[in-house]
Design a protein around this motif. Structure first.
Motif, PDB file in Angstrom:
ATOM      1  N   ALA A 157       2.154   6.591  -6.947  1.00  0.00           N
ATOM      2  CA  ALA A 157       1.079   7.329  -7.612  1.00  0.00           C
ATOM      3  C   ALA A 157       1.343   8.833  -7.532  1.00  0.00           C
ATOM      4  CB  ALA A 157      -0.272   6.983  -6.981  1.00  0.00           C
ATOM      5  N   LYS A 158       1.914   9.288  -6.426  1.00  0.00           N
ATOM      6  CA  LYS A 158       2.234  10.714  -6.247  1.00  0.00           C
ATOM      7  C   LYS A 158       3.515  11.108  -6.971  1.00  0.00           C
ATOM      8  CE  LYS A 158       1.877  12.387  -2.011  1.00  0.00           C
ATOM      9  NZ  LYS A 158       1.896  12.507  -0.531  1.00  0.00           N
ATOM     10  N   GLU A 173       0.833  -1.210   0.000  1.00  0.00           N
ATOM     11  CA  GLU A 173       0.000   0.000   0.000  1.00  0.00           C
ATOM     12  C   GLU A 173       0.865   1.257   0.000  1.00  0.00           C
ATOM     13  OE1 GLU A 173      -2.431  -0.600   3.454  1.00  0.00           O
ATOM     14  OE2 GLU A 173      -3.372  -2.385   2.583  1.00  0.00           O
ATOM     15  N   GLN A 201       2.475   1.698  -3.530  1.00  0.00           N
ATOM     16  CA  GLN A 201       1.478   2.132  -4.514  1.00  0.00           C
ATOM     17  C   GLN A 201       1.098   3.592  -4.310  1.00  0.00           C
ATOM     18  OE1 GLN A 201      -1.648  -0.824  -4.053  1.00  0.00           O
ATOM     19  NE2 GLN A 201      -1.051  -1.731  -6.012  1.00  0.00           N
ATOM     20  N   ARG A 202       0.870   3.978  -3.053  1.00  0.00           N
ATOM     21  CA  ARG A 202       0.456   5.362  -2.758  1.00  0.00           C
ATOM     22  C   ARG A 202       1.546   6.360  -3.141  1.00  0.00           C
ATOM     23  NH1 ARG A 202       1.183   7.925   1.938  1.00  0.00           N
ATOM     24  NH2 ARG A 202       1.477   5.972   3.081  1.00  0.00           N
ATOM     25  N   TRP A 203       2.799   6.076  -2.773  1.00  0.00           N
ATOM     26  CA  TRP A 203       3.882   7.014  -3.076  1.00  0.00           C
ATOM     27  C   TRP A 203       4.238   7.025  -4.555  1.00  0.00           C
ATOM     28  CZ3 TRP A 203       5.733  11.067  -0.660  1.00  0.00           C
ATOM     29  CH2 TRP A 203       5.412  11.227   0.688  1.00  0.00           C
TER      30      TRP A 203
END
Length: 104
Positions: free
Chosen positions: A89-90, A82, A85-87
């Motif tokens: 995406a940014k 998670e 994926q989150r970082w």
């Protein structure tokens, strides 16, 4: 003991504040997992070179584990996926890693 060394290549638009937050969150996540013995990170020192590099690291992290089984469990720990994926995406960073047994 086993050390997982990760070299990160962050995009230019990722500010120092963003990088600080990335490593703050990564450190907390790693240590709270119960699988990690230590987590350390450092920015790289960029030097001019005459050789065209294949990969230019911005920073590195070293995560120590009691054994390979702990490393394998950590890499499949859902919060790790998670986080990545989150970082990504940014800020679509790249990373390479190597796992080594610690020398005595």
């Amino acid at each position: 003991m086993v050390t997982h060394t990760i070299l990160f290549s962050f995009p230019d638009e990722m500010s120092q504040a963003d990088r600080d937050e990335f490593f703050r969150e990564g450190t907390v996540m790693a240590l709270e997992s119960g699988l990690v013995l230590s987590y350390a990170h450092q920015a790289s020192i960029q030097l001019p070179t005459h050789v065209e590099p294949a990969f230019v690291p911005s920073a590195m992290a070293q995560i120590r584990y009691a054994d390979v089984a702990s490393l394998q469990r950590y890499l499949t720990h859902p919060p790790v996926g998670e986080f990545v994926q989150r970082w990504r995406a940014k800020f679509p960073y790249r990373a390479v890693s190597v796992n080594t047994e610690d020398w005595s």
